[in-house]
Design an enzyme around this catalytic site. Structure first.
Site, PDB file in Angstrom:
ATOM      1  N   GLU A 431       0.845  -1.197   0.000  1.00  0.00           N
ATOM      2  CA  GLU A 431       0.000   0.000   0.000  1.00  0.00           C
ATOM      3  C   GLU A 431       0.879   1.246   0.000  1.00  0.00           C
ATOM      4  O   GLU A 431       1.691   1.456   0.906  1.00  0.00           O
ATOM      5  CB  GLU A 431      -0.882  -0.015   1.265  1.00  0.00           C
ATOM      6  CG  GLU A 431      -1.651   1.274   1.495  1.00  0.00           C
ATOM      7  CD  GLU A 431      -2.368   1.284   2.863  1.00  0.00           C
ATOM      8  OE1 GLU A 431      -2.195   0.326   3.654  1.00  0.00           O
ATOM      9  OE2 GLU A 431      -3.082   2.258   3.119  1.00  0.00           O
ATOM     10  N   ASP A 504      -0.872  -0.892   5.800  1.00  0.00           N
ATOM     11  CA  ASP A 504      -0.793  -0.328   7.138  1.00  0.00           C
ATOM     12  C   ASP A 504      -1.726  -1.111   8.052  1.00  0.00           C
ATOM     13  O   ASP A 504      -2.739  -1.649   7.610  1.00  0.00           O
ATOM     14  CB  ASP A 504      -1.261   1.144   7.130  1.00  0.00           C
ATOM     15  CG  ASP A 504      -0.284   2.021   6.360  1.00  0.00           C
ATOM     16  OD1 ASP A 504       0.872   1.581   6.164  1.00  0.00           O
ATOM     17  OD2 ASP A 504      -0.688   3.131   5.954  1.00  0.00           O
ATOM     18  N   ASP A 506      -4.096  -0.385   9.905  1.00  0.00           N
ATOM     19  CA  ASP A 506      -5.220   0.462  10.331  1.00  0.00           C
ATOM     20  C   ASP A 506      -6.452   0.141   9.488  1.00  0.00           C
ATOM     21  O   ASP A 506      -6.422  -0.771   8.658  1.00  0.00           O
ATOM     22  CB  ASP A 506      -4.838   1.952  10.225  1.00  0.00           C
ATOM     23  CG  ASP A 506      -4.467   2.336   8.798  1.00  0.00           C
ATOM     24  OD1 ASP A 506      -4.672   1.501   7.871  1.00  0.00           O
ATOM     25  OD2 ASP A 506      -3.972   3.459   8.582  1.00  0.00           O
ATOM     26  N   ASP A 508      -7.922   1.693   7.019  1.00  0.00           N
ATOM     27  CA  ASP A 508      -7.718   1.813   5.578  1.00  0.00           C
ATOM     28  C   ASP A 508      -6.992   0.590   5.028  1.00  0.00           C
ATOM     29  O   ASP A 508      -7.332   0.065   3.972  1.00  0.00           O
ATOM     30  CB  ASP A 508      -6.888   3.070   5.270  1.00  0.00           C
ATOM     31  CG  ASP A 508      -7.782   4.226   4.868  1.00  0.00           C
ATOM     32  OD1 ASP A 508      -9.027   4.051   4.918  1.00  0.00           O
ATOM     33  OD2 ASP A 508      -7.233   5.290   4.509  1.00  0.00           O
TER      34      ASP A 508
END
Ligand code: TSJ
Length: 649
Positions: A431, A504, A506, A508
């Site tokens: 990402e 990541d 998180d 997202d």
């Protein structure tokens, strides 16, 4: 020998002449002299008992495998006639001593398993056995005749008053070890074959006993082929109850049991003629297929489900998800088999007979059970649309082979590995450009490739295939993996054994994982099935003390680390980009130290449903599912566990 011949000369000579031919070329009569040929002897004898069941004179067959690998088969039928045959010999001797004796003394016609093109006759079993003991009980008499050494009659039959009122035929034989390469009887083979026969004749009880091991089974199915179908669909998620019908046309008896399953895209049609499996189909299967195609199309037109402008549903759509057993009985004089192995029915009358009965009876059924019929048709129409879509996707796939060239998207994007070893190479899908940069620096470039993704990944469930293929991120994945996509995907061409999604830690990142997995699930499912797809797990915290650096993946690990060390400084990684290339290598990419999560599908049906609900464009079921299953404020965020397609390694 001479004295024996004097007593029994005529029949003895005749028997020897007939059976010698079989001993000279056993393969001609039973196919082979390996374990298949060996078991053929058992089926041959059992089929004679089954004929007595078909004549409705017996309902019980027992098969015993003895310790010496001899086999004893008995039925509770009328017993083979024991009078003198028109040839002047006792009938049992003719049956066991003359090739194709079956039809000669039984002029009753009717439906028979043995004696057709497949049946080779009990005489062949006799010829290939060290000994046979035939025991018949009928008319208050017990008649015992033994044959030795390939069918030789060396003793007169022993006739005594029957010890009880039971009737029946028992044949006990020992396959000749000088004929067969093995004479060990396989229990499993017997079990499968006898169970199949029991399914095909409602109520028939077949017992199997193995005296070598003490193992035994009893097969009896009062609902016959309906239970056969249920057995075949027991691990599928079925769609309604089995449908059963039977009928008779042109002296051909037809019996059908069928059942549909959801989320099963294959079809399984198993057909039998006079209890013989017709592996290669034939005229009866053709009739069955055209019958169901016609019934469903007629019904759909009648009810306006198919409009005038619509094409008929084709046979493959109608058979998608179908499991069916077709069992027909044909009079012996109409039996005709074709093909190299004679596993295909050639009888022309069978096509019309089966088609007529299926069309009529299934037509009735559909008219009567409108709701079931409508649901089935809905499924078939979906199948037909999916087939159209798959065809389009295939055409697109061919197109992109031409349009995607290495130069266009990939220059500067994919950092390929140095070695060309698909068994060892890994593709990291990363990402963001900045994390991509760190990964390119930190990787082991001999076998690790990095593909950074820039924008958001499209939702494959909500995007038409043709639009998906205009997307640069999707194209670069297809191209990097190099194994095509959709119906043309071929895992053997994959450039990588591990495809690792690195985002990541998180929301997202989780969302990107889901979108990528949705793409793999819908367009490269084999990758997931084969366990090629992984998720990298970067740490959440870095704990630095005077003389050490450690990482924590959970809050608990963090607590442990900070209670151990004094003056620790804690850094929370917000994203991959915050790690330098060495840190990224140490924590997330080094095969020695990293943790990978392998993506698995436990239950295809469930996963398929969840992906469709969660990622599809139907808002209502999506919201309902989320309300019941996920407690997130943001509808767009789920963890992978919610989707149910992953499991931790
Ligand atoms: F049991 C068995 F499977 F081992 C076995 C059963 C083996 C063989 C070679 C034959 C038989 C068998 C034959 N069971 N029942 C019969 N029935 C007749 O042969 C039979 C009896 C009476 C009449 C009749 O018209 O009265 C006709 C037949 C064919």
């Amino acid at each position: 020998m001479a004295t024996i011949k004097k007593v029994y000369s005529d029949s003895d000579i005749q028997v020897l002449q007939g059976l010698d031919a079989v001993r000279k070329r056993p393969g001609m009569y039973i196919g082979s002299t390996d374990d298949r040929g060996l078991h053929h002897l058992i089926w041959e004898i059992v089929d004679n008992g089954i004929d007595e069941v078909l004549a409705e004179e017996a309902n019980h067959i027992k098969v015993t495998i003895h310790k010496d690998n001899s086999v004893e088969v008995s039925d509770n039928g009328r017993g083979i006639p024991i009078g003198i045959h028109k040839t002047g010999h006792p009938t049992p001797e003719v049956v066991f001593g003359t090739l194709h004796a079956g039809g000669k003394f039984d002029a009753t016609g009717g439906y028979k398993v043995s004696g057709g093109l497949h049946g080779v006759g009990s005489s062949v079993v006799n010829a290939l056995s060290s000994w046979v003991i035939l025991d018949i009980q009928r008319d208050g008499k017990k008649y015992v005749q033994t044959f030795e050494n390939g069918g030789k009659v060396v003793k007169k039959p022993k006739i005594t008053p029957a010890p009880n009122k039971k009737r029946g035929t028992t044949v006990h034989f020992k396959p000749d070890p000088s004929v067969f390469s093995t004479t060990i009887i396989d229990y499993k083979a017997c079990e499968e074959r006898l169970k199949e026969s029991a399914y095909l004749i409602k109520g028939l009880k077949i017992e199997l006993l193995d005296e070598r091991t003490g193992k035994s089974d009893t097969f009896q199915f009062n609902n016959g082929i309906v239970e056969f179908v249920e057995n075949k669909t027991k691990n599928k998620s079925t769609f309604g109850e089995p449908i059963y019908f039977e009928g008779i046309s042109q002296d051909i008896k037809v019996e059908v049991a069928l059942q549909y399953s959801e989320n099963y895209y294959g079809e399984e049609l198993i057909s039998f003629v006079n209890n013989i499996l017709t592996k290669d189909g034939g005229t009866h299967e053709t009739g069955f297929k055209s019958g169901i195609t016609k019934s469903f199309n007629d019904y759909a037109r009648l009810k306006g489900i198919l409009k005038d402008k619509d094409d008929n549903l084709d046979g493959t759509d109608i058979r998608e998800g179908l499991t069916a057993i077709l069992n027909i009985r044909i009079p012996e004089n109409l039996l005709q088999f074709e093909g190299q192995t004679k596993n295909k029915l050639g009888t022309t009358e069978a096509k019309n007979a089966v088609e007529q009965i299926v069309t009529e009876k299934l037509g009735f059924y559909l008219a009567e059970k409108g709701e079931i019929a409508n649901n089935l048709l809905e499924m078939m129409i979906k199948a037909s649309r999916a087939r159209d879509a798959a065809r389009k996707a295939r055409e697109e796939a061919r197109k992109i082979k031409k349009t995607v060239s290495k130069k266009t998207n990939l220059a500067g994007k994919l950092a390929p590995p140095q070695s060309r070893n698909p068994q060892k190479n890994e593709l990291y899908i990363v990402e963001g450009d900045s994390a991509g940069g760190s990964a390119k620096l930190g990787r082991d470039r001999t076998f690790q490739a990095i593909l950074p993704l820039r924008g958001k990944v499209l939702n494959s469930e909500r995007t038409k295939t043709e639009d998906l293929l205009k997307n640069e991120e999707i194209l670069s994945m297809i191209y990097s993996i190099g194994a095509g996509f959709g119906p043309d995907f071929n895992i053997n061409k994959s450039n990588y054994k591990k495809i690792i999604i690195m985002t990541d830690a998180d929301n997202d990142g989780a969302h990107i994982q889901i979108l990528l997995l949705t793409f793999f699930f819908r367009y490269m499912q084999e990758l997931i099935d084969a366990g090629y797809v992984y998720i990298a797990s970067p740490p959440l915290y870095k704990v630095t003390t005077k003389n050490s650096i450690s990482y924590a993946w959970t809050d608990e690990e963090l607590r442990e680390l900070t209670t151990q060390a004094k003056n620790a400084s804690i850094q929370r990684f917000k994203g991959l980009g915050e790690m330098n290339s060495d840190q990224l290598w140490d924590t997330t990419m080094n095969p020695e130290t990293r943790t990978l999560i392998q993506v698995k599908i436990d239950n295809f049906v469930e996963a398929d449903k969840k992906v469709a609900i969660l990622m599809g464009d139907d808002v209502v079921p999506r919201r309902e599912w989320i309300e019941h299953n996920v407690s997130f404020e943001n509808e767009d965020t789920f963890t992978l566990e919610d989707v149910g397609v992953i499991e931790y390694e």
